[in-house]
Design a protein around this motif. Structure first.
Motif, mmCIF file in Angstrom:
data_model
loop_
_atom_site.group_PDB
_atom_site.id
_atom_site.type_symbol
_atom_site.label_atom_id
_atom_site.label_comp_id
_atom_site.label_asym_id
_atom_site.label_seq_id
_atom_site.Cartn_x
_atom_site.Cartn_y
_atom_site.Cartn_z
ATOM 1 N N GLY A 124 54.278 40.629 45.052
ATOM 2 C CA GLY A 124 53.992 39.454 45.502
ATOM 3 C C GLY A 124 54.646 39.078 47.065
ATOM 4 N N PRO A 125 54.563 38.000 47.760
ATOM 5 C CA PRO A 125 53.655 36.886 47.114
ATOM 6 C C PRO A 125 52.268 36.722 47.034
ATOM 7 N N TRP A 126 51.595 36.192 46.188
ATOM 8 C CA TRP A 126 50.208 36.263 46.404
ATOM 9 C C TRP A 126 49.520 34.849 46.921
ATOM 10 N N PRO A 127 48.463 34.954 47.707
ATOM 11 C CA PRO A 127 47.945 33.957 48.185
ATOM 12 C C PRO A 127 47.506 32.690 47.387
ATOM 13 N N ASP A 128 47.834 31.427 47.704
ATOM 14 C CA ASP A 128 47.259 30.577 46.702
ATOM 15 C C ASP A 128 45.732 30.813 46.455
ATOM 16 N N GLY A 129 45.380 30.437 45.111
ATOM 17 C CA GLY A 129 43.962 30.512 44.710
ATOM 18 C C GLY A 129 43.340 31.917 44.587
ATOM 19 N N VAL A 130 44.191 32.711 44.833
ATOM 20 C CA VAL A 130 43.830 34.230 44.492
ATOM 21 C C VAL A 130 43.245 34.634 43.263
ATOM 22 N N LEU A 131 43.395 33.634 42.307
ATOM 23 C CA LEU A 131 42.918 33.983 40.947
ATOM 24 C C LEU A 131 41.668 33.325 40.676
ATOM 25 N N ASP A 132 41.211 32.321 41.468
ATOM 26 C CA ASP A 132 40.246 31.317 41.287
ATOM 27 C C ASP A 132 39.031 32.033 41.301
ATOM 28 N N GLY A 133 38.287 31.968 40.278
ATOM 29 C CA GLY A 133 36.844 32.690 39.962
ATOM 30 C C GLY A 133 37.217 34.138 39.656
ATOM 31 N N ALA A 134 38.071 34.496 39.166
ATOM 32 C CA ALA A 134 38.530 35.819 38.822
ATOM 33 C C ALA A 134 37.935 36.156 37.542
ATOM 34 N N ALA A 135 37.492 37.512 37.233
ATOM 35 C CA ALA A 135 37.238 38.069 35.884
ATOM 36 C C ALA A 135 38.166 38.621 35.443
ATOM 37 N N LEU A 136 38.976 39.555 36.036
ATOM 38 C CA LEU A 136 39.793 40.590 35.761
ATOM 39 C C LEU A 136 40.954 40.678 36.985
ATOM 40 N N VAL A 137 42.031 40.874 36.506
ATOM 41 C CA VAL A 137 43.219 40.879 37.245
ATOM 42 C C VAL A 137 43.809 42.274 36.808
ATOM 43 N N LEU A 138 44.049 43.159 37.480
ATOM 44 C CA LEU A 138 44.723 44.625 37.357
ATOM 45 C C LEU A 138 45.832 44.457 37.802
ATOM 46 N N LEU A 139 47.056 44.800 37.203
ATOM 47 C CA LEU A 139 48.414 44.887 37.582
ATOM 48 C C LEU A 139 48.741 46.724 37.530
ATOM 49 N N GLU A 140 49.682 46.959 38.284
ATOM 50 C CA GLU A 140 50.287 48.281 37.841
ATOM 51 C C GLU A 140 51.803 48.160 38.018
ATOM 52 N N THR A 141 52.517 48.153 37.207
ATOM 53 C CA THR A 141 53.993 48.001 36.905
ATOM 54 C C THR A 141 54.624 48.801 36.269
ATOM 55 N N PRO A 142 55.659 49.545 36.643
ATOM 56 C CA PRO A 142 56.207 49.896 38.017
ATOM 57 C C PRO A 142 54.990 50.460 38.844
ATOM 58 N N SER A 143 54.592 50.069 40.046
ATOM 59 C CA SER A 143 53.571 50.552 40.833
ATOM 60 C C SER A 143 53.648 52.139 41.264
ATOM 61 N N ASN A 144 52.510 52.745 41.317
ATOM 62 C CA ASN A 144 52.679 54.076 41.672
ATOM 63 C C ASN A 144 51.966 54.233 43.174
ATOM 64 N N PRO A 145 52.895 54.652 44.378
ATOM 65 C CA PRO A 145 54.125 55.406 44.312
ATOM 66 C C PRO A 145 55.232 54.154 44.685
ATOM 67 N N GLY A 146 54.831 53.095 44.879
ATOM 68 C CA GLY A 146 56.120 52.405 45.463
ATOM 69 C C GLY A 146 57.152 51.883 44.616
ATOM 70 N N LEU A 147 56.899 52.036 43.414
ATOM 71 C CA LEU A 147 57.910 51.592 42.189
ATOM 72 C C LEU A 147 58.443 50.130 42.399
ATOM 73 N N GLU A 148 57.255 49.352 42.729
ATOM 74 C CA GLU A 148 57.403 47.880 42.945
ATOM 75 C C GLU A 148 56.979 47.011 41.364
ATOM 76 N N VAL A 149 57.523 46.215 41.279
ATOM 77 C CA VAL A 149 57.351 45.538 39.747
ATOM 78 C C VAL A 149 56.657 44.120 39.944
ATOM 79 N N ALA A 150 55.962 43.727 39.021
ATOM 80 C CA ALA A 150 55.477 42.549 38.673
ATOM 81 C C ALA A 150 55.630 41.968 37.521
ATOM 82 N N ASP A 151 55.669 40.781 37.209
ATOM 83 C CA ASP A 151 55.903 39.780 36.250
ATOM 84 C C ASP A 151 55.014 39.851 35.423
ATOM 85 N N ILE A 152 54.750 40.531 34.302
ATOM 86 C CA ILE A 152 53.488 40.709 33.534
ATOM 87 C C ILE A 152 53.062 39.427 32.797
ATOM 88 N N ALA A 153 54.146 38.789 32.171
ATOM 89 C CA ALA A 153 54.240 37.597 31.584
ATOM 90 C C ALA A 153 53.423 36.288 32.286
#
Ligand SMILES: *Cc1c(COP(=O)(O)O)cnc(C)c1O
Length: 368
Positions: A124-153
């Motif tokens: 993050g942070p994610w821009p406001d409204g980035v999920l509007d009209g989305a069909a699918l969100v793909l997360l990768e956590t911990p991410s490869n290769p940066g090992l950043e983490v997103a809050d899945i819940a």
């Protein structure tokens, strides 16, 4: 509920009739007896549709993921099935800093069909409204290769509020390290080429889900698209999975010892391992992860420094991929990741911690 080790060794195995093999081999047949027209349709009829060796592995992984598992011929085949199946009904939101081929697939195959592809940073942070009209969100956590983490819940809640499905690439964590379906994700997808199969001799992937309709569509997509695993690969992955609990414990112990040991070294910058108490991702990671793993990263001053490090080390191999028995390091800039030239993704193997730390510190001393 039994513990991780018990589940890893027993998952997908059953007693069978008297005299049946305790350790059955892979079922290699591409075709199966159909009987007479009056006979009921058998579970197996053709090797692209299903296979008993796949089902044993799927039963083991699905139990760990907390859903129903569908195995694929690679991690990318699994991700491609998810993106093609669910990513066309609206915008596709995916990590800007995750596995590069997921982005490449979205841009190369889905964008030309008119799908809007939006990229967001895992942490993050994610821009406001980035999920509007989305069909699918793909997360990768911990991410490869940066090992950043997103809050899945939190992302699951926001994605569902926007009418989107959430898929989580769980490759780095493995089903022992994290259970995305329990945290609200609709799909858990992974490359089992890495720690799950764990021996560097198999390319394989899977998707797990709880919604029976989604599972049925994934199986159909696999059969139609043909991105199936070989029975031998599925069998090897099942054999590898039995020791995942043991391997992960050693790899995580090695990663922790290394992360702490290299932190103070003058050649090393930007050490990241979510299990470190002072890692920027630690708080969220500790909230949602069940246990740690062997993947860390750190940055050396230059590409040449990486060469000095690798040439001096006796234990660390120069190879891509991660989660294997022997420690390896991969300079990610060579693959086009947007990282410093000296950034190494380090896969801690199952060597003795003291040997590995001594070897890595000695190799770092050779960096000028
Ligand atoms: C390796 C990897 C993939 C791709 O998996 P393959 O089995 O190589 O096709 C996808 N996502 C992540 C996070 C990976 O590390």
């Amino acid at each position: 509920m039994t513990g991780d080790g018990t589940r890893c060794v027993h998952g997908g195995h059953s007693d069978g009739p008297l005299g049946a093999p305790v350790h059955p081999g892979p079922v290699l047949s591409s075709t199966f007896h159909l009987g007479l027209p009056a006979d009921p349709p058998p579970a197996d009829f053709y090797g692209r549709a299903d296979n008993p060796t796949w089902r044993a592995l799927e039963s083991a992984i699905g139990a760990l993921d907390g859903g129903e598992c569908v195995v694929f011929g690679s991690g990318m085949a699994a991700i491609a099935a998810v993106l093609r199946l669910t990513g066309r009904a609206g915008a596709l939101v995916l990590p800007s800093d995750g596995y590069y081929l997921a982005r490449s697939l979205a841009h190369g195959e889905l964008a030309p069909l008119g799908v809007e592809v939006r990229k967001v940073p895992t942490a993050g942070p994610w821009p406001d409204g980035v999920l509007d009209g989305a069909a699918l969100v793909l997360l990768e956590t911990p991410s490869n290769p940066g090992l950043e983490v997103a809050d899945i819940a939190a992302v699951a809640e926001a994605a569902h509020a926007a009418g989107a499905l959430l898929a989580v690439d769980n490759t780095t964590a493995t089903p022992l390290g994290q259970r995305p379906l329990e945290l609200g994700a609709d799909l858990a997808v992974a490359s089992d080429t890495k720690a799950l199969a764990g021996h560097g001799d198999v390319v394989l992937g899977h998707v797990s889900a709880r919604d029976p309709e989604l599972v049925a569509r994934l199986r159909e997509a696999r059969s139609r698209g043909g991105a199936i695993p070989g029975p031998m690969e599925a069998w090897l992955a099942h054999r590898g999975l039995a020791t995942l609990d043991l391997r992960l414990a050693r790899q995580a112990a090695n990663a922790e010892a290394l992360a702490q040991a290299v932190q103070g070294h003058p050649a090393v910058a930007d050490v990241r391992w979510p299990g470190l108490a002072d890692d920027p991702a630690h708080t969220i990671a500790a909230k949602q992860m069940r246990r740690w793993n062997g993947v860390l990263r750190f940055t050396l001053p230059s590409e040449a420094a990486v060469g000095q490090f690798l040439a001096t080390s006796r234990l660390v191999g120069s190879a891509t991929s991660f989660g294997g028995l022997r420690s390896t390091a991969d300079r990610r800039e060579r693959w086009g990741d947007d990282v410093a030239p000296g950034m190494l993704r380090f896969s801690a193997g199952c060597e003795d911690p003291a040997d590995l730390v001594a070897d890595v510190l000695a190799a770092l001393d050779a960096v000028t």
